[in-house]
Design a protein around this motif. Sequence first.
Motif, PDB file in Angstrom:
ATOM      1  N   GLN A 102     -13.937  -8.636 -56.640  1.00  0.00           N
ATOM      2  CA  GLN A 102     -13.607  -9.355 -55.413  1.00  0.00           C
ATOM      3  C   GLN A 102     -14.237  -8.670 -54.217  1.00  0.00           C
ATOM      4  OE1 GLN A 102     -10.841  -7.834 -53.296  1.00  0.00           O
ATOM      5  NE2 GLN A 102     -11.449  -9.224 -51.680  1.00  0.00           N
ATOM      6  N   ARG A 103     -14.641  -9.479 -53.241  1.00  0.00           N
ATOM      7  CA  ARG A 103     -15.168  -8.932 -51.982  1.00  0.00           C
ATOM      8  C   ARG A 103     -14.802  -9.883 -50.847  1.00  0.00           C
ATOM      9  NH1 ARG A 103     -20.725  -5.742 -51.305  1.00  0.00           N
ATOM     10  NH2 ARG A 103     -20.610  -5.226 -49.088  1.00  0.00           N
ATOM     11  N   THR A 104     -14.199  -9.333 -49.807  1.00  0.00           N
ATOM     12  CA  THR A 104     -13.825 -10.104 -48.623  1.00  0.00           C
ATOM     13  C   THR A 104     -14.502  -9.499 -47.401  1.00  0.00           C
ATOM     14  OG1 THR A 104     -11.671 -10.781 -49.505  1.00  0.00           O
ATOM     15  CG2 THR A 104     -11.911 -10.784 -47.116  1.00  0.00           C
ATOM     16  N   THR A 105     -15.078 -10.359 -46.587  1.00  0.00           N
ATOM     17  CA  THR A 105     -15.724  -9.926 -45.343  1.00  0.00           C
ATOM     18  C   THR A 105     -15.134 -10.713 -44.186  1.00  0.00           C
ATOM     19  OG1 THR A 105     -17.792  -9.426 -46.506  1.00  0.00           O
ATOM     20  CG2 THR A 105     -17.901  -9.644 -44.112  1.00  0.00           C
ATOM     21  N   MET A 106     -14.672 -10.012 -43.168  1.00  0.00           N
ATOM     22  CA  MET A 106     -14.153 -10.634 -41.949  1.00  0.00           C
ATOM     23  C   MET A 106     -14.933 -10.097 -40.758  1.00  0.00           C
ATOM     24  SD  MET A 106     -10.041 -10.434 -42.625  1.00  0.00           S
ATOM     25  CE  MET A 106     -10.131  -8.691 -43.064  1.00  0.00           C
ATOM     26  N   THR A 107     -15.286 -10.978 -39.839  1.00  0.00           N
ATOM     27  CA  THR A 107     -16.002 -10.588 -38.635  1.00  0.00           C
ATOM     28  C   THR A 107     -15.156 -10.941 -37.429  1.00  0.00           C
ATOM     29  OG1 THR A 107     -18.119 -11.015 -39.737  1.00  0.00           O
ATOM     30  CG2 THR A 107     -18.142 -10.790 -37.336  1.00  0.00           C
ATOM     31  N   LEU A 108     -14.722  -9.919 -36.691  1.00  0.00           N
ATOM     32  CA  LEU A 108     -13.857 -10.119 -35.528  1.00  0.00           C
ATOM     33  C   LEU A 108     -14.612  -9.760 -34.261  1.00  0.00           C
ATOM     34  CD1 LEU A 108     -10.565  -8.530 -36.905  1.00  0.00           C
ATOM     35  CD2 LEU A 108     -11.164 -10.956 -36.798  1.00  0.00           C
ATOM     36  N   PRO A 109     -14.757 -10.703 -33.315  1.00  0.00           N
ATOM     37  CA  PRO A 109     -15.462 -10.431 -32.055  1.00  0.00           C
ATOM     38  C   PRO A 109     -14.854  -9.237 -31.328  1.00  0.00           C
ATOM     39  CG  PRO A 109     -15.027 -12.783 -32.291  1.00  0.00           C
ATOM     40  CD  PRO A 109     -14.273 -12.096 -33.389  1.00  0.00           C
ATOM     41  N   GLY A 110     -15.719  -8.361 -30.849  1.00  0.00           N
ATOM     42  CA  GLY A 110     -15.260  -7.190 -30.123  1.00  0.00           C
ATOM     43  C   GLY A 110     -14.861  -6.033 -31.007  1.00  0.00           C
ATOM     44  N   LEU A 111     -14.747  -6.271 -32.295  1.00  0.00           N
ATOM     45  CA  LEU A 111     -14.367  -5.215 -33.220  1.00  0.00           C
ATOM     46  C   LEU A 111     -15.439  -4.960 -34.257  1.00  0.00           C
ATOM     47  CD1 LEU A 111     -12.222  -3.208 -34.161  1.00  0.00           C
ATOM     48  CD2 LEU A 111     -11.257  -5.023 -35.587  1.00  0.00           C
ATOM     49  N   GLY A 112     -15.976  -6.014 -34.819  1.00  0.00           N
ATOM     50  CA  GLY A 112     -17.021  -5.858 -35.816  1.00  0.00           C
ATOM     51  C   GLY A 112     -16.616  -6.408 -37.165  1.00  0.00           C
ATOM     52  N   GLU A 113     -17.243  -5.891 -38.199  1.00  0.00           N
ATOM     53  CA  GLU A 113     -17.071  -6.402 -39.555  1.00  0.00           C
ATOM     54  C   GLU A 113     -16.101  -5.534 -40.348  1.00  0.00           C
ATOM     55  OE1 GLU A 113     -20.363  -8.372 -42.112  1.00  0.00           O
ATOM     56  OE2 GLU A 113     -20.277  -6.282 -42.770  1.00  0.00           O
ATOM     57  N   ILE A 114     -15.186  -6.193 -41.030  1.00  0.00           N
ATOM     58  CA  ILE A 114     -14.240  -5.528 -41.913  1.00  0.00           C
ATOM     59  C   ILE A 114     -14.522  -6.008 -43.331  1.00  0.00           C
ATOM     60  CG2 ILE A 114     -11.808  -5.217 -42.510  1.00  0.00           C
ATOM     61  CD1 ILE A 114     -11.135  -5.779 -39.593  1.00  0.00           C
ATOM     62  N   GLN A 115     -14.670  -5.058 -44.257  1.00  0.00           N
ATOM     63  CA  GLN A 115     -14.945  -5.405 -45.646  1.00  0.00           C
ATOM     64  C   GLN A 115     -13.897  -4.778 -46.548  1.00  0.00           C
ATOM     65  OE1 GLN A 115     -19.189  -5.249 -46.973  1.00  0.00           O
ATOM     66  NE2 GLN A 115     -19.515  -4.215 -45.009  1.00  0.00           N
ATOM     67  N   GLN A 116     -13.616  -5.482 -47.618  1.00  0.00           N
ATOM     68  CA  GLN A 116     -12.693  -4.968 -48.627  1.00  0.00           C
ATOM     69  C   GLN A 116     -13.129  -5.519 -49.968  1.00  0.00           C
ATOM     70  OE1 GLN A 116      -8.547  -5.985 -48.102  1.00  0.00           O
ATOM     71  NE2 GLN A 116      -7.890  -4.054 -48.991  1.00  0.00           N
ATOM     72  N   GLY A 117     -13.097  -4.681 -51.009  1.00  0.00           N
ATOM     73  CA  GLY A 117     -13.588  -5.155 -52.293  1.00  0.00           C
ATOM     74  C   GLY A 117     -12.984  -4.424 -53.470  1.00  0.00           C
ATOM     75  N   MET A 118     -13.373  -4.894 -54.648  1.00  0.00           N
ATOM     76  CA  MET A 118     -12.904  -4.332 -55.915  1.00  0.00           C
ATOM     77  C   MET A 118     -13.945  -4.694 -56.970  1.00  0.00           C
ATOM     78  SD  MET A 118      -9.244  -5.077 -57.819  1.00  0.00           S
ATOM     79  CE  MET A 118      -9.380  -6.856 -57.555  1.00  0.00           C
ATOM     80  N   ASN A 119     -14.394  -3.704 -57.743  1.00  0.00           N
ATOM     81  CA  ASN A 119     -15.408  -3.977 -58.759  1.00  0.00           C
ATOM     82  C   ASN A 119     -14.870  -3.903 -60.175  1.00  0.00           C
ATOM     83  OD1 ASN A 119     -15.109  -1.263 -59.290  1.00  0.00           O
ATOM     84  ND2 ASN A 119     -17.286  -0.778 -59.235  1.00  0.00           N
ATOM     85  N   GLY A 120     -13.546  -3.942 -60.309  1.00  0.00           N
ATOM     86  CA  GLY A 120     -12.921  -3.857 -61.615  1.00  0.00           C
ATOM     87  C   GLY A 120     -12.211  -2.544 -61.815  1.00  0.00           C
ATOM     88  N   ASP A 121     -12.860  -1.451 -61.418  1.00  0.00           N
ATOM     89  CA  ASP A 121     -12.274  -0.125 -61.586  1.00  0.00           C
ATOM     90  C   ASP A 121     -11.985   0.561 -60.256  1.00  0.00           C
ATOM     91  OD1 ASP A 121     -12.481  -0.198 -64.441  1.00  0.00           O
ATOM     92  OD2 ASP A 121     -14.618   0.216 -64.239  1.00  0.00           O
ATOM     93  N   VAL A 122     -12.742   0.222 -59.233  1.00  0.00           N
ATOM     94  CA  VAL A 122     -12.640   0.902 -57.940  1.00  0.00           C
ATOM     95  C   VAL A 122     -12.359  -0.112 -56.846  1.00  0.00           C
ATOM     96  CG1 VAL A 122     -13.838   2.348 -56.245  1.00  0.00           C
ATOM     97  CG2 VAL A 122     -14.255   2.685 -58.694  1.00  0.00           C
ATOM     98  N   GLY A 123     -11.343   0.160 -56.017  1.00  0.00           N
ATOM     99  CA  GLY A 123     -11.064  -0.646 -54.840  1.00  0.00           C
ATOM    100  C   GLY A 123     -11.494   0.113 -53.597  1.00  0.00           C
ATOM    101  N   TRP A 124     -11.908  -0.605 -52.568  1.00  0.00           N
ATOM    102  CA  TRP A 124     -12.446   0.073 -51.397  1.00  0.00           C
ATOM    103  C   TRP A 124     -12.309  -0.798 -50.155  1.00  0.00           C
ATOM    104  CZ3 TRP A 124     -16.401  -2.612 -49.006  1.00  0.00           C
ATOM    105  CH2 TRP A 124     -17.033  -3.602 -49.780  1.00  0.00           C
ATOM    106  N   SER A 125     -12.513  -0.188 -48.983  1.00  0.00           N
ATOM    107  CA  SER A 125     -12.535  -0.923 -47.721  1.00  0.00           C
ATOM    108  C   SER A 125     -13.416  -0.177 -46.723  1.00  0.00           C
ATOM    109  CB  SER A 125     -11.120  -1.082 -47.150  1.00  0.00           C
ATOM    110  OG  SER A 125     -10.569   0.192 -46.837  1.00  0.00           O
ATOM    111  N   ILE A 126     -13.986  -0.938 -45.795  1.00  0.00           N
ATOM    112  CA  ILE A 126     -14.793  -0.369 -44.710  1.00  0.00           C
ATOM    113  C   ILE A 126     -14.454  -1.144 -43.439  1.00  0.00           C
ATOM    114  CG2 ILE A 126     -17.108   0.073 -43.802  1.00  0.00           C
ATOM    115  CD1 ILE A 126     -18.163   0.118 -46.641  1.00  0.00           C
TER     116      ILE A 126
END
Length: 319
Positions: A102-126
């Motif tokens: 899974q991968r989710t990308t959100m773009t918020l004006p004035g803040l930037g891009e937020i990402q969150q994902g999972m590749n089966g074994d590892v979950g992450w966010s930026i």
Amino acid sequence: MQTRLRRLRPLAACTLLLAGAPAFAQTPATAPKAPASAPSAPKAAAPALPTFEEIHQRSLEAMGGKEAMEKIEFTTVTGFMEMPAMGMKGAMKTQVAVPNRQRTTMTLPGLGEIQQGMNGDVGWSIDPMRGPALTEPKEMAQQKTLEELSNGRLDPREVFPTIEVRSLGDFAGRPCYEVFLKNDDLEMTSFYDAKTYLVAGVRMTMESPLGQIPAEVVIEDYKKQGDLMLPGRSTTRVMGQEQVVVFESYSFDPIDESVFELPDAIKGLLAAREAREQAAENEGENGNAGTATDDAPPARRPRPRPRPKTDAPSTAPTP
């Protein structure tokens, strides 16, 4: 602002999973009516709640059927996410592939891009406030469970040792059935519309960087998407904040595997974590070895036994 984003970030990617999870919709039973000519007859008993087997079957039928759900291997959802109290609104895109990618990308004006994902074994966010981060094991376990339920390939009885059909009552202004589910990693209550048998919402305790956070998700505006009935809107409430997600379009076309690859920043964090774990393991082994040798008390030498005093030399062997 950073604290608010940390509260809502773990829910953003899970909102789609909660919304798409198979409903445990319940079949209302019909109570017998007292004869009109017998006003003094006792009132009929309240309708009996259905069994979980009935709930599960009606749930799958309401969503489009187990066979239709199992055909879906890829899902791309686009729309927007809004946080009214913070005055924020931005585009959102979630891509999901079976299993557990899974991968989710959100773009918020004035803040930037937020990402969150999972590749089966590892979950992450930026995100711009926190930077790159790895998902903690408990949060990862919850996300996996929700993803597996959402694609319809997993029988909830295989995941939740405890499942209880509790009541018929009001949820978000609608008559809904309440089903409680619990395992070692996740405890949640699902609500299902008594008329349509579609999932109306969820209450649960989410794992997050701030610890366990109670959350409520209201799911509505279902529309036909291919062979499935899927939600068009969800509202998540957590710690006094509200997050609204509108799902504008669904696609079930294949997704390139590169979408689910770990970003370089996450690969660096993962390598550093593995190095720390290996160092800790080596240190533990060395410590145990040292304990077995250095900390052991020295062996005591036996004291020689005194010889008996005699006037003549003894021919007996020395003890």
